[in-house]
Design a protein around this motif. Structure first.
Motif, PDB file in Angstrom:
ATOM      1  N   UNK A 174      -5.390   0.935   0.980  1.00 51.20           N
ATOM      2  CA  UNK A 174      -5.723  -0.284   0.239  1.00 51.20           C
ATOM      3  C   UNK A 174      -6.189  -1.301   1.268  1.00 51.20           C
ATOM      4  N   UNK A 175      -7.351  -1.882   1.020  1.00 49.32           N
ATOM      5  CA  UNK A 175      -7.884  -2.867   1.954  1.00 49.32           C
ATOM      6  C   UNK A 175      -8.103  -4.188   1.237  1.00 49.32           C
ATOM      7  N   UNK A 176      -7.283  -5.151   1.587  1.00 45.21           N
ATOM      8  CA  UNK A 176      -7.400  -6.507   1.039  1.00 45.21           C
ATOM      9  C   UNK A 176      -7.576  -6.471  -0.485  1.00 45.21           C
ATOM     10  N   UNK A 177      -6.773  -5.643  -1.135  1.00 43.64           N
ATOM     11  CA  UNK A 177      -6.908  -5.412  -2.586  1.00 43.64           C
ATOM     12  C   UNK A 177      -6.433  -6.643  -3.365  1.00 43.64           C
ATOM     13  N   UNK A 179      -4.360  -9.607  -1.886  1.00 44.76           N
ATOM     14  CA  UNK A 179      -4.777  -9.098  -0.582  1.00 44.76           C
ATOM     15  C   UNK A 179      -3.795  -8.068  -0.048  1.00 44.76           C
ATOM     16  N   UNK A 180      -3.598  -6.999  -0.828  1.00 43.43           N
ATOM     17  CA  UNK A 180      -2.640  -5.953  -0.417  1.00 43.43           C
ATOM     18  C   UNK A 180      -3.322  -4.964   0.531  1.00 43.43           C
ATOM     19  N   UNK A 181      -2.633  -4.644   1.610  1.00 43.16           N
ATOM     20  CA  UNK A 181      -3.118  -3.648   2.578  1.00 43.16           C
ATOM     21  C   UNK A 181      -2.063  -2.568   2.737  1.00 43.16           C
ATOM     22  N   UNK A 188       1.641  -8.881  -2.302  1.00 42.67           N
ATOM     23  CA  UNK A 188       1.237  -8.418  -0.966  1.00 42.67           C
ATOM     24  C   UNK A 188       2.246  -7.406  -0.445  1.00 42.67           C
ATOM     25  N   UNK A 189       1.782  -6.528   0.432  1.00 40.06           N
ATOM     26  CA  UNK A 189       2.704  -5.583   1.071  1.00 40.06           C
ATOM     27  C   UNK A 189       3.234  -6.286   2.317  1.00 40.06           C
TER      28      UNK A 189
END
Ligand SMILES: Nc1ncnc2c1ncn2[C@@H]1O[C@H](COP(=O)(O)OP(=O)(O)OP(=O)(O)O)[C@@H](O)[C@H]1O
Length: 276
Positions: free
Chosen positions: A11-14, A26-28, A227-228
């Motif tokens: 996941x990139x800046x989801x 912005x989940x990575x 966010x993670x």
């Protein structure tokens, strides 16, 4: 980071916005091939939304989802399934009036492209029958082979559900609270079954039960407010100050927080006792 084998899932800046509210912010996340990951977090943090974004049920508002290095944003759940990602659905998604064997065979044929009409092709599909037999064996459901799904126990239905999920040979498996509703004994058996049937595959679970998290996961992803905030081994996540603060600061009443901290205390006490 560059690596020769692509991540199973990235996941990139989801991002995902519902109305004016940004829920995924912005989940990575970078999950290696073969890793077992539990996604935890307070209620409403966005765990299910993340699963829906990954499996294609929701479209991202921004950022990317990569499956085995391939960008999958905008693809349908069926297309994503064909690319190697399978998600478990609830028991009601089983064909209740088909037998265990028939359910598994349909799962297998569905992902081979037969969709709803799969049972019309069954007579000649020797290979599918053989693979279904193997799956039955893996799931320890041989003795229940001809029982209708509706007549299975709850735990057996969940096992069948996992079987249908993995039947198509996907290498990334998403399970939503796989042991929900099970007794403690059923849960511990089921954790072992999940481990057995997903050997070599990448596994993501959304999970509230800390016993399951620590029994199953190589790594824990902590989702807080979309966010993670941490992604590490269970031991390191327990010791992570940001995780403790996020739980203590926002959701002291949340069972997960108590369980994470209690497990930490128990481990420390265990270590101290062992040292004496
Ligand atoms: N389709 C939707 N439309 C509007 N808001 C939504 C939608 N889906 C989820 N939400 C909101 O997004 C937030 C995150 O929900 P989500 O179900 O992803 O959280 P969760 O971490 O899975 O929670 P839980 O642990 O309670 O299941 C919640 O505030 C929820 O109300």
């Amino acid at each position: 980071m560059s690596q020769s084998t692509p991540y199973a899932l990235e996941l990139r800046d989801l991002r995902k916005t519902f109305g004016k509210t940004e829920i995924i912010r912005g989940a990575n996340l970078s999950v290696q091939q073969g890793e077992r990951v539990a996604i935890i977090g307070p209620n409403g943090a966005g765990k299910s939304t993340l699963f829906n974004l990954i499996s294609g049920r929701l479209l991202p508002s921004g950022g990317d989802v990569l499956l085995n290095g391939q960008r999958i944003n905008g693809q349908t759940p069926f297309e994503i399934n064909r690319l190697g990602l399978a998600r478990s659905f609830q028991v009601s998604n089983l064909f209740s009036k088909l037998s265990v064997f028939e359910n598994l065979r349909c799962g297998l044929l569905w992902s081979s492209g037969y969709k709803y009409s799969c049972w019309r092709f069954l007579a000649n599909l020797h290979d599918a029958n053989q693979r279904t037999e193997e799956l039955l064996h893996k799931l320890h459901l041989e003795k229940r082979r001809d029982v209708l799904a509706m007549n299975l126990t709850y735990a057996e239905q969940r096992a069948l559900e996992i079987g249908v999920t993995i039947a198509g040979g996907a290498n990334v498996i998403l399970l939503d609270e796989p042991t929900a509703g099970m007794s403690t004994t059923e849960t511990s058996h089921f954790i072992e079954l999940i481990k057995e049937v997903t050997v070599g595959k990448t596994l993501l679970t959304v999970e509230h039960d800390m016993g399951v998290v620590f029994g199953l996961a190589d790594k824990i992803a902590v989702v807080v407010y979309g966010q993670v905030i941490a992604f590490d081994t269970p031991q390191k996540v327990r010791a992570n100050a940001a995780v403790q603060e996020a739980y203590l600061g926002s959701t002291l009443a949340d069972n997960q927080a108590n369980a994470v901290l209690a497990a930490d205390v128990l481990e420390q006490e265990g270590g101290e006792h062992a040292a004496h």
